[in-house]
Design a protein around this motif. Structure first.
Motif, PDB file in Angstrom:
ATOM      1  N   VAL A 198       0.876  -1.071   0.029  1.00 26.73           N
ATOM      2  CA  VAL A 198       0.126   0.199   0.017  1.00 26.73           C
ATOM      3  C   VAL A 198       0.837   1.218  -0.204  1.00 26.73           C
ATOM      4  N   ASP A 199       0.581   1.844  -0.971  1.00 29.10           N
ATOM      5  CA  ASP A 199       1.557   3.324  -1.021  1.00 29.10           C
ATOM      6  C   ASP A 199       1.060   4.379  -0.378  1.00 29.10           C
ATOM      7  N   VAL A 200       1.746   5.069   0.548  1.00 25.28           N
ATOM      8  CA  VAL A 200       1.453   6.171   1.353  1.00 25.28           C
ATOM      9  C   VAL A 200       2.228   7.458   0.836  1.00 25.28           C
ATOM     10  N   LYS A 257      -0.945  16.663   4.287  1.00 22.92           N
ATOM     11  CA  LYS A 257      -1.826  15.692   3.422  1.00 22.92           C
ATOM     12  C   LYS A 257      -1.276  14.372   3.685  1.00 22.92           C
ATOM     13  N   MET A 258      -2.092  13.472   3.768  1.00 22.65           N
ATOM     14  CA  MET A 258      -1.689  12.101   3.483  1.00 22.65           C
ATOM     15  C   MET A 258      -2.589  11.366   2.447  1.00 22.65           C
ATOM     16  N   GLN A 259      -1.913  10.597   1.544  1.00 23.29           N
ATOM     17  CA  GLN A 259      -2.815   9.939   0.446  1.00 23.29           C
ATOM     18  C   GLN A 259      -2.513   8.328   0.496  1.00 23.29           C
ATOM     19  N   LEU A 260      -3.315   7.583   0.651  1.00 21.16           N
ATOM     20  CA  LEU A 260      -3.132   6.115   0.460  1.00 21.16           C
ATOM     21  C   LEU A 260      -3.624   5.522  -0.732  1.00 21.16           C
ATOM     22  N   SER A 261      -2.889   4.562  -1.358  1.00 21.92           N
ATOM     23  CA  SER A 261      -3.348   4.272  -2.679  1.00 21.92           C
ATOM     24  C   SER A 261      -4.456   3.197  -2.418  1.00 21.92           C
ATOM     25  N   VAL A 278       4.278   1.513   2.249  1.00 22.06           N
ATOM     26  CA  VAL A 278       5.583   2.057   1.495  1.00 22.06           C
ATOM     27  C   VAL A 278       5.161   3.745   1.670  1.00 22.06           C
ATOM     28  N   ALA A 279       5.785   4.451   2.760  1.00 23.86           N
ATOM     29  CA  ALA A 279       5.493   5.901   2.844  1.00 23.86           C
ATOM     30  C   ALA A 279       6.669   6.359   2.471  1.00 23.86           C
ATOM     31  N   ASN A 319      -6.368   5.817  -4.700  1.00 18.88           N
ATOM     32  CA  ASN A 319      -6.068   7.230  -4.647  1.00 18.88           C
ATOM     33  C   ASN A 319      -6.674   8.091  -3.760  1.00 18.88           C
ATOM     34  N   THR A 320      -7.071   7.785  -2.745  1.00 16.12           N
ATOM     35  CA  THR A 320      -7.760   8.494  -1.803  1.00 16.12           C
ATOM     36  C   THR A 320      -6.963   9.382  -0.924  1.00 16.12           C
ATOM     37  N   ASP A 321      -7.369  10.551  -0.674  1.00 23.46           N
ATOM     38  CA  ASP A 321      -6.622  11.405   0.134  1.00 23.46           C
ATOM     39  C   ASP A 321      -7.405  12.062   1.161  1.00 23.46           C
TER      40      ASP A 321
END
Length: 159
Positions: free
Chosen positions: A55-57, A63-67, A79-80, A150-152
């Motif tokens: 999961v990409d961060v 702001k923080m965006q997770l895949s 993976v931050a 692609n949520t943020d």
């Protein structure tokens, strides 16, 4: 006359042939742009650990965006990547778990491998009040809900 013709060939035709041969060699080698020529689809990155999903961060200011924000129970490698101009870190808390990465300088990355159970997790940056500045989101584990892509946290409200 023969000398004049030979001089003409050496001075005019010779460099043209050499330039043509060089151009042909460059085309055959892919043009030298470093990508090996041609294009291909890139498969998703592996987490490096058997049985885990990546999961990409993406962390920016602030702001923080997770895949993915909806997952099934199991092992995941987060993976931050700090794409901001300030120090950031990743912390995941919930369902009896609390784990975090080291503090990352701008441009740095770190992996956090964690086994997630069903439940809701808070995902945030624990550095200097960044969580209160909007660097927070939620992660839902369980069920068979589709994964979000692609949520943020662009509204700054988090959770």
């Amino acid at each position: 006359m023969t000398t004049t013709l030979m001089t003409f060939v050496h001075r005019t035709v010779g460099p043209g042939l050499a330039a043509g041969a060089l151009a042909g060699a460059l085309v055959a080698c892919g043009g030298g742009n470093g990508d090996g020529g041609g294009s291909s689809s890139t498969p998703p990155e592996k987490s490096g650990k058997p049985g885990t999903t990546q999961v990409d961060v993406k962390m920016t200011d602030f702001k923080m965006q997770l895949s993915q924000k909806t997952l099934k129970a199991g092992s995941y490698t987060f993976v931050a990547k700090n794409d901001g101009h300030h120090e950031h870190a990743l912390e995941i808390e919930g369902s009896g778990t609390e784990q975090k990465t080291r503090t990352l300088e701008p441009g740095e990355s770190a992996n956090l491998t964690i086994k997630l159970k069903d439940g809701t997790y808070k995902v945030y940056c624990p550095v200097d009040g960044h969580k209160d500045m909007g660097m927070k989101t939620e992660l839902t584990v369980g069920g068979s809900a589709p994964t979000d892509s692609n949520t943020d946290t662009n509204n700054g409200n988090g959770y």
